[in-house]
Design a protein around this motif. Structure first.
Motif, PDB file in Angstrom:
ATOM      1  N   THR A   1      42.794  27.046 -20.449  1.00 34.09           N
ATOM      2  CA  THR A   1      43.783  28.127 -20.423  1.00 34.09           C
ATOM      3  C   THR A   1      43.595  29.056 -19.230  1.00 34.09           C
ATOM      4  O   THR A   1      44.562  29.575 -18.663  1.00 34.09           O
ATOM      5  CB  THR A   1      43.709  28.929 -21.731  1.00 34.09           C
TER       6      THR A   1
ATOM      7  N   MET B   1      53.420  29.949 -23.310  1.00 33.80           N
ATOM      8  CA  MET B   1      52.468  28.842 -23.255  1.00 33.80           C
ATOM      9  C   MET B   1      52.091  28.340 -24.649  1.00 33.80           C
ATOM     10  O   MET B   1      51.971  29.114 -25.600  1.00 33.80           O
ATOM     11  CB  MET B   1      51.209  29.243 -22.492  1.00 33.80           C
ATOM     12  N   TYR B   2      51.926  27.037 -24.742  1.00 32.23           N
ATOM     13  CA  TYR B   2      51.376  26.418 -25.949  1.00 32.23           C
ATOM     14  C   TYR B   2      49.852  26.393 -25.803  1.00 32.23           C
ATOM     15  O   TYR B   2      49.295  25.524 -25.139  1.00 32.23           O
ATOM     16  CB  TYR B   2      51.909  24.994 -26.112  1.00 32.23           C
ATOM     17  N   THR B   3      49.202  27.374 -26.398  1.00 34.91           N
ATOM     18  CA  THR B   3      47.756  27.533 -26.266  1.00 34.91           C
ATOM     19  C   THR B   3      47.090  27.390 -27.632  1.00 34.91           C
ATOM     20  O   THR B   3      47.609  27.906 -28.631  1.00 34.91           O
ATOM     21  CB  THR B   3      47.427  28.914 -25.670  1.00 34.91           C
TER      22      THR B   3
ATOM     23  N   SER C   1      39.545  27.124 -25.467  1.00 35.46           N
ATOM     24  CA  SER C   1      40.969  27.449 -25.381  1.00 35.46           C
ATOM     25  C   SER C   1      41.626  26.561 -24.330  1.00 35.46           C
ATOM     26  O   SER C   1      41.254  26.586 -23.146  1.00 35.46           O
ATOM     27  CB  SER C   1      41.170  28.920 -25.006  1.00 35.46           C
TER      28      SER C   1
ATOM     29  N   THR D   1      45.531  24.720 -22.963  1.00 34.28           N
ATOM     30  CA  THR D   1      46.965  24.985 -22.917  1.00 34.28           C
ATOM     31  C   THR D   1      47.712  23.753 -22.417  1.00 34.28           C
ATOM     32  O   THR D   1      47.305  23.145 -21.410  1.00 34.28           O
ATOM     33  CB  THR D   1      47.261  26.177 -21.979  1.00 34.28           C
TER      34      THR D   1
END
Length: 428
Positions: free
Chosen positions: A52, A70-72, A80, A82
Motif C-alpha cells: 500500500t 483504493m481496494y486496500t 497492508s 492494495t
C-alpha cells in the motif's frame, strides 16, 4: 427436494467481455500495444497488488484515488496491500528493483491489464477498469514527450476514431511550482470554501482547480494558472513539445486549467477527450513525472507516460458508429459432411493454422444448413466444403463468402491455395 441455487453474477462495476464484444476489446488493446511496440517499447507484466505504501507515496495521499478509491486490505501476514489503482508507480518500483535504470536510457515499457478503483459505477467508469499504458523513463527530452503523445494519437486513429481531441498544458517544475503554489493558496484563502476543500488546498492546492461543483468553479474563474507562471526553462520545454507535435502532425488544444487526478505530474501534461461520451469524456491521458522515481527510493530520473482506457475507447468507437469487433474471429471455416469428410478436413485446418491462418470448423453432427449458418456467424472470408462427392473426387470446394463464388481445388493443394487467399486479404 434439492433447492435450486441462485445464479452467481459478477461483482458490481466489473464488466465481462465475451464474444463477439471481446473481439473489439482485443482490437482496442492491441492497437495501443502495437503502436507502442513500433516505437520501441518493451512489455512489462505488473503485479495485480502491491504494498500500500507504494501508492500512498507515489500517487499522493491527497488524491481521491488514495483517499477514497483504493481496494486496500491486510493479507494473512498482516501486511497492508492494495489492488493496483494505476500503473506508473508499479512500473517505477519494478524499474528500481530490477535495476533497469542502470542500463540504457530511456527505459521504454508498455503494459496492459485491469486496474481497480472503488467508485460509483457508470458507463465507462468501472471498479475494474482496463488500461494500456506506456512509460519512458530516464531522459527529460521534449521530443520524447511528443513521441509518447503521438503513440496514443496513432493508436486512436488506427482504430478509425476521429471525434477526439488532445488537450495539453504544462504543470511546471520545482523552480516555479513553489512560488505558484503560494500564489494559488493565497487566492484560495479568500474564497468561500468548505473545510474539506480548504484542507485539500492546504495539502495540494492544484487539486482544488479540478473541483467539479458549479459553486466552486464559479469562484475559481480568476484563479492564477500554472501555465502563466512557468519558469523560463519550463516555458522553453513546453514550447519544444508543441513544436515537435506540430512537426508530427498531431493536433492539440491548450487547456490551461487541466489538472490530472494524480499528484506526481510535472511539466507536460495531456488528456485525450471525446465529446461523444458526455461527462466521462476522457479516453486517456498522462504526463511527465520528474520527481517520482526519487520519491520511491530510486535515482533522480525523469519520466513520462500515459494510460489509455480500453473501456472508454470502446465507448468512443460506439459513439462514432465504429465496430472494432467487425472483423471475423476466423479467416477460414470448414464444413465437413459425414465422419470421413471430417477426417479429411481436420488436418487441412491444422495445416492452415500452422501457416498463421485462423481456422475453425463445424463440430458435432450438424446438417449442411446448420453448418453454413455457423460459417456465416464466424465471419470467415472463406468456407471449405467437403462431402461425399468431394471425397470421391479428391477435392475441396473453396467458397468466397463475400461473393458466393466457389470452385473445387485438389485436396493436396488446398492448404497452399487458401493460405494465399488469406495473405492477399491481409494485404488488402
Amino acid at each position: 427436494m434439492t433447492e435450486k441455487k441462485t445464479a452467481l453474477k459478477a461483482p458490481k462495476g466489473v464488466p465481462d467481455y465475451v464474444p463477439p464484444t471481446s473481439a473489439g476489446f482485443v482490437s482496442v488493446r492491441d492497437a495501443v500495444t502495437s503502436a507502442a511496440r513500433r516505437a520501441g517499447y518493451g512489455h512489462i507484466e505488473l503485479p495485480i497488488f502491491e504494498d500500500t505504501t507504494l501508492f500512498a507515496r507515489g500517487v499522493g495521499e491527497s488524491t481521491d484515488v488514495v483517499a477514497k478509491e483504493m481496494y486496500t486490505f491486510s493479507d494473512r501476514g498482516g501486511r497492508s496491500v492494495t489492488l493496483r489503482p494505476e500503473g506508473t508507480a508499479g512500473v517505477m518500483r519494478a524499474v528500481i528493483e530490477n535495476g533497469l535504470d542502470r542500463g540504457q536510457l530511456p527505459v521504454k515499457l508498455c503494459y496492459a491489464g485491469p486496474f481497480f478503483r472503488y467508485e460509483r459505477p457508470q458507463a465507462g467508469r468501472y471498479r475494474q477498469l482496463q488500461q494500456v499504458g506506456i512509460e519512458a523513463i530516464g531522459v527529460d527530452d521534449p521530443a520524447l514527450d511528443a513521441e509518447v503523445i503521438a503513440v496514443a494519437d496513432e493508436a486512436f486513429r488506427s482504430l478509425g476514431l476521429t471525434g477526439f481531441r488532445l488537450e495539453l498544458t504544462s504543470l511546471g517544475d520545482d523552480s516555479c511550482r513553489p512560488e505558484y503554489r503560494e500564489k494559488l493558496q493565497n487566492f484560495l484563502a479568500g474564497l468561500d470554501l468548505d473545510e474539506a476543500t480548504r484542507e485539500r488546498a492546504r495539502i495540494n492546492p492544484l487539486r482544488v482547480l479540478d473541483d467539479k461543483r458549479p459553486e466552486v468553479r464559479e469562484q475559481l474563474a480568476d484563479a492564477p494558472l500554472m501555465i502563466d507562471n512557468l519558469s523560463g526553462a519550463s516555458a522553453a520545454h513546453f514550447a519544444a513539445v508543441r513544436s515537435h507535435l506540430d512537426a508530427l502532425g498531431v493536433p492539440y488544444e491548450i487547456n490551461p486549467r487541466m489538472v490530472r487526478g494524480l499528484d506526481y505530474y510535472t511539466k507536460t501534461t495531456f488528456e485525450f477527450v471525446h465529446d461523444g461520451l458526455g461527462a466521462q469524456s476522457g479516453i486517456g491521458g498522462g504526463g511527465r513525472y520528474d520527481g517520482l522515481m526519487e520519491q520511491l527510493g530510486g535515482q533522480a530520473l525523469s519520466g513520462i507516460g500515459f494510460g489509455i482506457g480500453v473501456d472508454r475507447t470502446m465507448l468512443a468507437l460506439q459513439a462514432e458508429g465504429i465496430d472494432p469487433s467487425a472483423a471475423g474471429r476466423v479467416d477460414v471455416y470448414g464444413v465437413a459432411i459425414g465422419p470421413e469428410a471430417k477426417a479429411a478436413m481436420v488436418p487441412v485446418l491444422a495445416a492452415l493454422r500452422e501457416r498463421g491462418v485462423r481456422a475453425d470448423m463445424a463440430y458435432g453432427d450438424r446438417g449442411m444448413k446448420g453448418a453454413f449458418k455457423a460459417a456465416d456467424r464466424s465471419g470467415a472470408g472463406v468456407t471449405l466444403v467437403v462431402g461425399s462427392d468431394e471425397l470421391e473426387a479428391g477435392t475441396v470446394v473453396v467458397k468466397t463468402m463475400a461473393t458466393g463464388e466457389q470452385h473445387a481445388v485438389p485436396l493436396d493443394a488446398v492448404v497452399g491455395h487458401v493460405a494465399g487467399l488469406a495473405s492477399a486479404a491481409d494485404r488488402d
